[in-house]
Write a protein that holds these residues in place. Sequence first.
Motif, PDB file in Angstrom:
ATOM      1  N   VAL A 133      39.054 119.354  45.367  1.00  0.00           N
ATOM      2  CA  VAL A 133      40.343 119.840  44.879  1.00  0.00           C
ATOM      3  C   VAL A 133      41.010 118.774  44.024  1.00  0.00           C
ATOM      4  O   VAL A 133      41.665 119.080  43.019  1.00  0.00           O
ATOM      5  CB  VAL A 133      41.254 120.262  46.048  1.00  0.00           C
ATOM      6  CG1 VAL A 133      42.658 120.586  45.548  1.00  0.00           C
ATOM      7  CG2 VAL A 133      40.673 121.477  46.765  1.00  0.00           C
ATOM      8  N   SER A 134      40.824 117.507  44.391  1.00  0.00           N
ATOM      9  CA  SER A 134      41.419 116.423  43.603  1.00  0.00           C
ATOM     10  C   SER A 134      40.852 116.357  42.192  1.00  0.00           C
ATOM     11  O   SER A 134      41.477 115.795  41.291  1.00  0.00           O
ATOM     12  CB  SER A 134      41.203 115.076  44.306  1.00  0.00           C
ATOM     13  OG  SER A 134      41.932 115.022  45.513  1.00  0.00           O
ATOM     14  N   SER A 135      39.646 116.928  41.988  1.00  0.00           N
ATOM     15  CA  SER A 135      39.091 116.970  40.643  1.00  0.00           C
ATOM     16  C   SER A 135      39.991 117.776  39.718  1.00  0.00           C
ATOM     17  O   SER A 135      40.136 117.466  38.532  1.00  0.00           O
ATOM     18  CB  SER A 135      37.691 117.591  40.666  1.00  0.00           C
ATOM     19  OG  SER A 135      36.816 116.833  41.473  1.00  0.00           O
ATOM     20  N   LEU A 136      40.605 118.827  40.266  1.00  0.00           N
ATOM     21  CA  LEU A 136      41.520 119.634  39.471  1.00  0.00           C
ATOM     22  C   LEU A 136      42.776 118.846  39.128  1.00  0.00           C
ATOM     23  O   LEU A 136      43.325 118.972  38.031  1.00  0.00           O
ATOM     24  CB  LEU A 136      41.900 120.907  40.229  1.00  0.00           C
ATOM     25  CG  LEU A 136      40.751 121.833  40.620  1.00  0.00           C
ATOM     26  CD1 LEU A 136      41.274 122.982  41.485  1.00  0.00           C
ATOM     27  CD2 LEU A 136      40.039 122.382  39.395  1.00  0.00           C
TER      28      LEU A 136
ATOM     29  N   PHE B 266      39.115 123.787  27.407  1.00  0.00           N
ATOM     30  CA  PHE B 266      38.915 123.937  28.845  1.00  0.00           C
ATOM     31  C   PHE B 266      38.182 122.712  29.388  1.00  0.00           C
ATOM     32  O   PHE B 266      37.169 122.281  28.831  1.00  0.00           O
ATOM     33  CB  PHE B 266      38.102 125.189  29.161  1.00  0.00           C
ATOM     34  CG  PHE B 266      38.831 126.470  28.888  1.00  0.00           C
ATOM     35  CD1 PHE B 266      39.790 126.939  29.763  1.00  0.00           C
ATOM     36  CD2 PHE B 266      38.550 127.197  27.747  1.00  0.00           C
ATOM     37  CE1 PHE B 266      40.460 128.116  29.515  1.00  0.00           C
ATOM     38  CE2 PHE B 266      39.211 128.381  27.487  1.00  0.00           C
ATOM     39  CZ  PHE B 266      40.173 128.841  28.376  1.00  0.00           C
ATOM     40  N   LYS B 267      38.709 122.191  30.469  1.00  0.00           N
ATOM     41  CA  LYS B 267      38.082 121.059  31.143  1.00  0.00           C
ATOM     42  C   LYS B 267      37.458 121.578  32.434  1.00  0.00           C
ATOM     43  O   LYS B 267      38.139 122.129  33.294  1.00  0.00           O
ATOM     44  CB  LYS B 267      39.126 119.969  31.419  1.00  0.00           C
ATOM     45  CG  LYS B 267      38.528 118.621  31.797  1.00  0.00           C
ATOM     46  CD  LYS B 267      39.615 117.563  31.921  1.00  0.00           C
ATOM     47  CE  LYS B 267      40.166 117.159  30.557  1.00  0.00           C
ATOM     48  NZ  LYS B 267      41.084 116.001  30.681  1.00  0.00           N
ATOM     49  N   ILE B 268      36.141 121.409  32.560  1.00  0.00           N
ATOM     50  CA  ILE B 268      35.381 121.888  33.713  1.00  0.00           C
ATOM     51  C   ILE B 268      34.864 120.680  34.476  1.00  0.00           C
ATOM     52  O   ILE B 268      34.220 119.799  33.901  1.00  0.00           O
ATOM     53  CB  ILE B 268      34.197 122.768  33.273  1.00  0.00           C
ATOM     54  CG1 ILE B 268      34.676 123.927  32.396  1.00  0.00           C
ATOM     55  CG2 ILE B 268      33.429 123.294  34.480  1.00  0.00           C
ATOM     56  CD1 ILE B 268      33.552 124.657  31.670  1.00  0.00           C
ATOM     57  N   SER B 269      35.130 120.641  35.761  1.00  0.00           N
ATOM     58  CA  SER B 269      34.659 119.531  36.594  1.00  0.00           C
ATOM     59  C   SER B 269      33.401 119.964  37.327  1.00  0.00           C
ATOM     60  O   SER B 269      33.372 121.038  37.945  1.00  0.00           O
ATOM     61  CB  SER B 269      35.750 119.128  37.590  1.00  0.00           C
ATOM     62  OG  SER B 269      35.358 117.993  38.330  1.00  0.00           O
TER      63      SER B 269
ATOM     64  N   GLU C 188      33.457 114.621  35.477  1.00  0.00           N
ATOM     65  CA  GLU C 188      32.883 114.388  36.792  1.00  0.00           C
ATOM     66  C   GLU C 188      33.794 114.918  37.900  1.00  0.00           C
ATOM     67  O   GLU C 188      34.981 115.190  37.693  1.00  0.00           O
ATOM     68  CB  GLU C 188      32.651 112.890  36.999  1.00  0.00           C
ATOM     69  CG  GLU C 188      33.928 112.055  36.945  1.00  0.00           C
ATOM     70  CD  GLU C 188      33.652 110.570  37.023  1.00  0.00           C
ATOM     71  OE1 GLU C 188      32.562 110.202  37.497  1.00  0.00           O
ATOM     72  OE2 GLU C 188      34.520 109.794  36.620  1.00  0.00           O
ATOM     73  N   LEU C 189      33.202 115.049  39.092  1.00  0.00           N
ATOM     74  CA  LEU C 189      33.948 115.434  40.278  1.00  0.00           C
ATOM     75  C   LEU C 189      34.542 114.201  40.937  1.00  0.00           C
ATOM     76  O   LEU C 189      33.983 113.105  40.845  1.00  0.00           O
ATOM     77  CB  LEU C 189      33.031 116.139  41.288  1.00  0.00           C
ATOM     78  CG  LEU C 189      32.466 117.502  40.872  1.00  0.00           C
ATOM     79  CD1 LEU C 189      31.323 117.893  41.802  1.00  0.00           C
ATOM     80  CD2 LEU C 189      33.555 118.567  40.911  1.00  0.00           C
ATOM     81  N   VAL C 190      35.679 114.370  41.612  1.00  0.00           N
ATOM     82  CA  VAL C 190      36.238 113.282  42.410  1.00  0.00           C
ATOM     83  C   VAL C 190      35.464 113.212  43.718  1.00  0.00           C
ATOM     84  O   VAL C 190      35.417 114.195  44.461  1.00  0.00           O
ATOM     85  CB  VAL C 190      37.739 113.514  42.702  1.00  0.00           C
ATOM     86  CG1 VAL C 190      38.263 112.449  43.643  1.00  0.00           C
ATOM     87  CG2 VAL C 190      38.536 113.509  41.398  1.00  0.00           C
TER      88      VAL C 190
END
Length: 311
Positions: A139-142, A99-102, A132-134
């Motif tokens: 939403v772009s982080s996803l 699982f990748k969590i941002s 990291e977050l975008v």
Amino acid sequence: MNFASFDLNLLRILDAVLATGSTTEAANRVGLSQPAVSAALSRLRHALDDPILVRQGRRMVPTDYATALHGPLRRVLDETEAMLTGPAAFDPKTAKATFKISGADFFAELLMPDLADICLREAPGVVLQLVELVPDSYVSSLERYQADMALIPAEPMPDYISEQFLFHSSFVPIARKGHPRLKRLSPGDTIPIDLFCDLGHVLFSPEGKLAAMGDSALAKVGRSRRVVMTLPVFHGVLSTVARSDLIALLPHQLAKAQAAKMGFDIYEAPMPVAPSKLVNIWHSRADNNPAHRWLRDQIARLMAPFDDGPG
């Protein structure tokens, strides 16, 4: 367009192109070569009678028509995947999953150690990645990092995004122990507003913005503060405050957890600061995924005790 002759395989490529803005990145995402994606994009342009992507400076951006298509297209693909896949049984003790969590490094400190302990005991085959977050686009982080979920401050979301409440967080000023301009105050005291505004502030901002929630709160009482530094990670803010005469306004949960270890004191802000609502978001295609749901439930349970805002 003649839908009867339209190649539905092109829809996955269209989704990838719109998500990445790049035929090269889209090719990596769908497992095709870059020339194959470029050829598919040419077919899409002809079928839809629209350029789809146009050049803006050094990058490609979607047309207004393509932008309007992306949300509905994403929903159709998600629903199709869910229909064909269906829910499967999930046994944490035997499952093999990554699982990748941002999220911000706030969660590296206050979530991941306990989540690691749960996984080691209950789901030893689960691998966790915090990315990291975008900046400016949660939403772009996803999409960009192909994250399974993102832990973020609540904001309006597209209707193909699901969310789960985690906690509210209030904000408190922090300053190093022995700060020469705060020696008349004790930890927990309210910093006088004139002093609060005059002191230099370091601000957490992945985007490098010079204003945040604290500035909006000050503006409501007709005041402003002096931001002299921004940093993209919370740990950098904590370290800077602990080793300088700058102060910061931070989530109280993080400040409380790190104060004794890093050598700073916690005070009260001189103006009301509305608590921030933190949520977990993910693409709705994962709503009924048992493994995804299991991880969401673990995160929500671990974060619930941090809640200090309105119900």
